[in-house]
Design a protein around this motif. Structure first.
Motif, PDB file in Angstrom:
ATOM      1  N   GLU A 150      -9.963  40.388 -45.817  1.00  0.00           N
ATOM      2  CA  GLU A 150      -9.891  39.261 -44.892  1.00  0.00           C
ATOM      3  C   GLU A 150      -8.532  39.183 -44.197  1.00  0.00           C
ATOM      4  OE1 GLU A 150     -12.322  37.193 -43.856  1.00  0.00           O
ATOM      5  OE2 GLU A 150     -13.602  38.589 -44.955  1.00  0.00           O
ATOM      6  N   LYS A 151      -7.579  39.932 -44.701  1.00  0.00           N
ATOM      7  CA  LYS A 151      -6.232  39.906 -44.121  1.00  0.00           C
ATOM      8  C   LYS A 151      -5.940  41.167 -43.310  1.00  0.00           C
ATOM      9  CE  LYS A 151      -4.814  36.902 -47.870  1.00  0.00           C
ATOM     10  NZ  LYS A 151      -4.086  36.740 -49.152  1.00  0.00           N
ATOM     11  N   LEU A 152      -6.995  41.900 -42.991  1.00  0.00           N
ATOM     12  CA  LEU A 152      -6.890  43.100 -42.164  1.00  0.00           C
ATOM     13  C   LEU A 152      -7.342  42.804 -40.736  1.00  0.00           C
ATOM     14  CD1 LEU A 152      -8.279  45.933 -44.469  1.00  0.00           C
ATOM     15  CD2 LEU A 152      -6.026  45.919 -43.402  1.00  0.00           C
ATOM     16  N   VAL A 153      -6.681  43.425 -39.780  1.00  0.00           N
ATOM     17  CA  VAL A 153      -7.095  43.388 -38.376  1.00  0.00           C
ATOM     18  C   VAL A 153      -7.284  44.834 -37.928  1.00  0.00           C
ATOM     19  CG1 VAL A 153      -6.477  42.744 -36.031  1.00  0.00           C
ATOM     20  CG2 VAL A 153      -5.834  41.254 -37.930  1.00  0.00           C
ATOM     21  N   VAL A 154      -8.468  45.146 -37.421  1.00  0.00           N
ATOM     22  CA  VAL A 154      -8.783  46.500 -36.964  1.00  0.00           C
ATOM     23  C   VAL A 154      -8.690  46.514 -35.444  1.00  0.00           C
ATOM     24  CG1 VAL A 154     -10.476  48.364 -36.985  1.00  0.00           C
ATOM     25  CG2 VAL A 154     -10.354  46.765 -38.917  1.00  0.00           C
ATOM     26  N   GLY A 155      -7.800  47.345 -34.912  1.00  0.00           N
ATOM     27  CA  GLY A 155      -7.600  47.400 -33.470  1.00  0.00           C
ATOM     28  C   GLY A 155      -7.602  48.822 -32.955  1.00  0.00           C
ATOM     29  N   ALA A 156      -7.476  48.966 -31.638  1.00  0.00           N
ATOM     30  CA  ALA A 156      -7.595  50.265 -30.974  1.00  0.00           C
ATOM     31  C   ALA A 156      -6.319  51.084 -31.099  1.00  0.00           C
ATOM     32  CB  ALA A 156      -7.977  50.083 -29.516  1.00  0.00           C
ATOM     33  N   GLY A 157      -6.000  51.489 -32.313  1.00  0.00           N
ATOM     34  CA  GLY A 157      -4.859  52.341 -32.554  1.00  0.00           C
ATOM     35  C   GLY A 157      -3.685  51.606 -33.167  1.00  0.00           C
ATOM     36  N   CYS A 158      -2.799  52.392 -33.749  1.00  0.00           N
ATOM     37  CA  CYS A 158      -1.616  51.834 -34.409  1.00  0.00           C
ATOM     38  C   CYS A 158      -0.722  51.097 -33.415  1.00  0.00           C
ATOM     39  CB  CYS A 158      -0.850  52.963 -35.086  1.00  0.00           C
ATOM     40  SG  CYS A 158       0.367  52.441 -36.303  1.00  0.00           S
ATOM     41  N   ASN A 159      -0.564  51.657 -32.214  1.00  0.00           N
ATOM     42  CA  ASN A 159       0.334  51.020 -31.246  1.00  0.00           C
ATOM     43  C   ASN A 159      -0.192  49.660 -30.806  1.00  0.00           C
ATOM     44  OD1 ASN A 159      -1.810  52.174 -29.869  1.00  0.00           O
ATOM     45  ND2 ASN A 159      -0.565  53.110 -28.279  1.00  0.00           N
ATOM     46  N   ALA A 160      -1.521  49.509 -30.718  1.00  0.00           N
ATOM     47  CA  ALA A 160      -2.104  48.238 -30.287  1.00  0.00           C
ATOM     48  C   ALA A 160      -1.865  47.141 -31.317  1.00  0.00           C
ATOM     49  CB  ALA A 160      -3.599  48.406 -30.027  1.00  0.00           C
ATOM     50  N   VAL A 161      -2.129  47.444 -32.597  1.00  0.00           N
ATOM     51  CA  VAL A 161      -1.942  46.411 -33.624  1.00  0.00           C
ATOM     52  C   VAL A 161      -0.462  46.127 -33.848  1.00  0.00           C
ATOM     53  CG1 VAL A 161      -4.160  46.827 -34.731  1.00  0.00           C
ATOM     54  CG2 VAL A 161      -2.147  48.085 -35.517  1.00  0.00           C
ATOM     55  N   LEU A 162       0.397  47.142 -33.658  1.00  0.00           N
ATOM     56  CA  LEU A 162       1.838  46.923 -33.781  1.00  0.00           C
ATOM     57  C   LEU A 162       2.332  45.998 -32.679  1.00  0.00           C
ATOM     58  CD1 LEU A 162       4.633  47.556 -35.012  1.00  0.00           C
ATOM     59  CD2 LEU A 162       4.727  49.566 -33.512  1.00  0.00           C
ATOM     60  N   GLU A 163       1.910  46.263 -31.452  1.00  0.00           N
ATOM     61  CA  GLU A 163       2.322  45.411 -30.334  1.00  0.00           C
ATOM     62  C   GLU A 163       1.869  43.971 -30.553  1.00  0.00           C
ATOM     63  OE1 GLU A 163       1.949  45.679 -25.527  1.00  0.00           O
ATOM     64  OE2 GLU A 163       0.090  45.456 -26.657  1.00  0.00           O
ATOM     65  N   ASN A 164       0.619  43.792 -30.980  1.00  0.00           N
ATOM     66  CA  ASN A 164       0.111  42.444 -31.216  1.00  0.00           C
ATOM     67  C   ASN A 164       0.878  41.740 -32.339  1.00  0.00           C
ATOM     68  OD1 ASN A 164      -1.762  42.649 -29.190  1.00  0.00           O
ATOM     69  ND2 ASN A 164      -3.497  43.059 -30.537  1.00  0.00           N
ATOM     70  N   LEU A 165       1.185  42.480 -33.394  1.00  0.00           N
ATOM     71  CA  LEU A 165       1.954  41.887 -34.499  1.00  0.00           C
ATOM     72  C   LEU A 165       3.302  41.393 -34.003  1.00  0.00           C
ATOM     73  CD1 LEU A 165       2.610  41.283 -37.484  1.00  0.00           C
ATOM     74  CD2 LEU A 165       3.408  43.662 -37.659  1.00  0.00           C
ATOM     75  N   LEU A 166       4.043  42.242 -33.296  1.00  0.00           N
ATOM     76  CA  LEU A 166       5.374  41.845 -32.823  1.00  0.00           C
ATOM     77  C   LEU A 166       5.276  40.718 -31.808  1.00  0.00           C
ATOM     78  CD1 LEU A 166       8.080  43.074 -33.774  1.00  0.00           C
ATOM     79  CD2 LEU A 166       6.136  44.541 -34.286  1.00  0.00           C
ATOM     80  N   PHE A 167       4.212  40.685 -31.035  1.00  0.00           N
ATOM     81  CA  PHE A 167       4.000  39.596 -30.077  1.00  0.00           C
ATOM     82  C   PHE A 167       3.894  38.256 -30.797  1.00  0.00           C
ATOM     83  CE2 PHE A 167       1.656  36.896 -27.170  1.00  0.00           C
ATOM     84  CZ  PHE A 167       2.096  37.277 -25.905  1.00  0.00           C
ATOM     85  N   THR A 168       3.316  38.267 -31.999  1.00  0.00           N
ATOM     86  CA  THR A 168       3.079  37.013 -32.720  1.00  0.00           C
ATOM     87  C   THR A 168       4.231  36.598 -33.624  1.00  0.00           C
ATOM     88  OG1 THR A 168       1.941  38.143 -34.542  1.00  0.00           O
ATOM     89  CG2 THR A 168       0.586  37.356 -32.702  1.00  0.00           C
TER      90      THR A 168
END
Length: 535
Positions: A150-168
């Motif tokens: 439940e604490k996982l987010v699946v996104g379109a590649g490592c760079n996408a989830v990294l960008e979203n994480l840093l954005f938040t």
């Protein structure tokens, strides 16, 4: 009806003619001349134009060369600069085709299910996240830390989830500390849209061994306070673990130092990019540190990762599936979960791809394996089977593929390093990832005299931002000259150290998996010629 109820005539009313323009012709022509003299508006935004310039320039070189082909262009250039694994297609392609042809719930051929045509959960399907959490338990934490799906987010590649994480977790203009040298595209991933400042941290000390590249409290403090004094607030420390481009695993004590240091700073996050966790091929028996995840460090302390420690992984490297675009972010930060899920609307993974990934991660090994998959006959992981929901004999296909991959990686590493050893070409001993960090400083040539004076390690530690961390112009020129010589004289396109913000010229990353078997044999011959050439 309209006439009866409202007294309205439904017939269309012809438009009234427009009154003549009160403006005299002279006024109109003057205005037209004024408009024509205004500068034309650009068809693109400034930030859109600048975004591609954040990418390393060597990528353009890679696109422009005539590439090697054993049959049609044996003299072409071998591109060993892109971190891809070309050794696994004999396993992956038949397996994925088999999955795609599986019987669906209606009893028909084909994996696709009716409900997949509709919107899915933005952070990933339950089945895919469950498969990922099991795989991360086995590979990333090696059974020491359970990842809640439940604490996982699946996104379109490592760079996408990294960008979203840093954005938040960071505001625009805040900084991300990264020990250098580092993966070149981090600068694009963090700056192009999230508008963050990449802060290269100088960690290297004297010598050329892995320990000389370990972050210390002193190096992290120097990078942190130098940024603060320039008005930049560092918000996260980003670790590439295993390290890209250096190809080693950080020892547990180094990771613990980084964790403790981050937690000593108010509001500081630790992001561990563990995309190569399943590609560790030399450990204690080979004189290398064993693989340790930041999650395992937390587990050994009897604690959770908490809201400021985050783990990233993807299928691009360990599974050689960069084309499927599947990355995963694990975070226990409740405050950013909803924002992450909403941002993931922009980079969701398709329902079909998630179904394929789920099967890749959770299928058992078929018996008997095809002839081209002999490595899949390795013994079972009995100690992990209960943790993965299987019986004592359960052996995940992904685990068997990993064993095959690790054996292939080790063989290629040893063959390439053996050629370099024969000629006394230095390299950094490693045991993880897809690459070797090679020291070609003895091949550098400077026009106009001796190399420029080197900055002291103290001065290096005070540099802030990518512009200040850039090499001296003459150093960059000498490395560029060598880089082009490697391409045109030896047919080897390697990743130049300048693109990864290394502090000195002459270091190159060689991706020894970015070639099929025939191309790799050609690469060994070319490195042999390079080693025998004049320095």
């Amino acid at each position: 009806f309209l006439v009866d109820q409202f007294g309205l005539d439904p017939r269309p009313v012809p438009p009234s003619p427009l009154p003549p323009s009160p403006l005299p012709k002279m006024v109109l022509s003057t205005r037209a001349r004024s408009l024509s003299s205004m500068p034309a508006l650009s068809a693109s935004s400034r930030r859109g134009t600048l975004a591609p310039k954040l990418l390393p320039t060597y990528l353009a070189d890679a696109r422009g060369v005539e590439k090697f082909c054993a049959s049609s262009n044996p003299g072409g250039v071998l591109n060993l600069s892109v971190a891809e694994n070309q050794m696994l297609s004999p396993l992956l392609v038949p397996k994925i085709r088999s999955i795609m042809g599986s019987i669906n719930s209606d009893g028909r051929d084909g994996l696709f299910e009716k409900e997949w045509i509709y919107y899915q959960k933005t952070h990933g399907s339950e089945e895919c996240r469950a498969g990922l959490s099991e795989h991360m338990l086995r590979v990333i934490s090696r059974g020491e830390y359970a990842f809640d799906s439940e604490k996982l987010v699946v996104g379109a590649g490592c760079n996408a989830v990294l960008e979203n994480l840093l954005f938040t977790i960071a505001e625009a203009g805040e900084g991300v500390l990264i020990p250098r040298p580092y993966y070149a595209a981090f600068e694009f991933d963090l700056a192009a849209r999230a508008d963050l400042k990449v802060l290269p941290v100088t960690v290297r000390r004297a010598g050329f061994e892995a320990s000389s590249y370990y972050p210390t409290v002193e190096s992290l403090e120097a990078g942190y306070w130098s940024a603060v004094h320039r008005g930049i607030t560092p918000r996260a420390l980003l670790l590439s673990s295993p390290n890209n481009p250096l190809g080693f695993c950080y020892p547990e004590e180094v990771l613990a130092t980084c964790l403790d240091w981050c937690e000593s700073k108010e509001g500081m996050h630790l992001v561990s990019d563990e995309i190569y966790a399943g590609s560790v091929f030399r450990e204690t028996a080979d004189g290398q540190p064993p693989w340790t995840s930041i999650a395992a460090v937390a587990a050994r302390r009897g604690r959770a990762l908490g809201e400021r420690v985050h783990v990233i992984w993807a299928l691009s490297k360990d599974f050689a599936l960069s084309g499927l675009r599947v990355g995963a972010l694990y975070t226990e930060n409740e405050q950013i979960r909803t924002p992450l899920q909403k941002l993931n609307d922009l980079c969701q993974v398709s329902s079909t791809t998630q179904a394929v990934v789920t099967r890749l991660l959770t299928d058992a090994v078929d018996a008997p394996p095809p002839h081209e998959q002999p490595a899949l006959l390795a013994p079972n992981h009995k100690e992990l089977a209960p943790l993965m929901g299987g019986g004592a004999g359960f052996d995940p296909w992904a685990a068997a593929m990993q064993r095959y991959n690790v054996a292939q990686l080790k063989e290629r590493y040893e063959r390439l390093s053996g050629v370099l050893d024969d000629h006394g070409v230095p390299y950094l001993p490693g045991g993880a990832g897809l690459f070797l960090w090679i020291d070609l400083r003895s091949y550098l040539e400077y026009s106009g005299g001796a190399p420029p004076p080197r900055r002291s390690r103290e001065d290096e530690g005070l540099l802030v931002g990518v512009e200040e961390a850039a090499m001296h112009a003459r150093d960059a020129e000498a490395e560029r000259k060598l880089y082009l010589r490697l391409i045109h004289e030896f047919g080897l396109l390697l990743t130049p150290g300048a693109s990864m913000r290394t502090e000195a010229p002459g270091f190159f990353r060689c991706v020894f998996t970015a070639a099929d078997d025939q191309a790799f044999e050609a690469a060994l011959e070319r490195f042999d010629r390079l080693g025998a050439s004049k320095r």
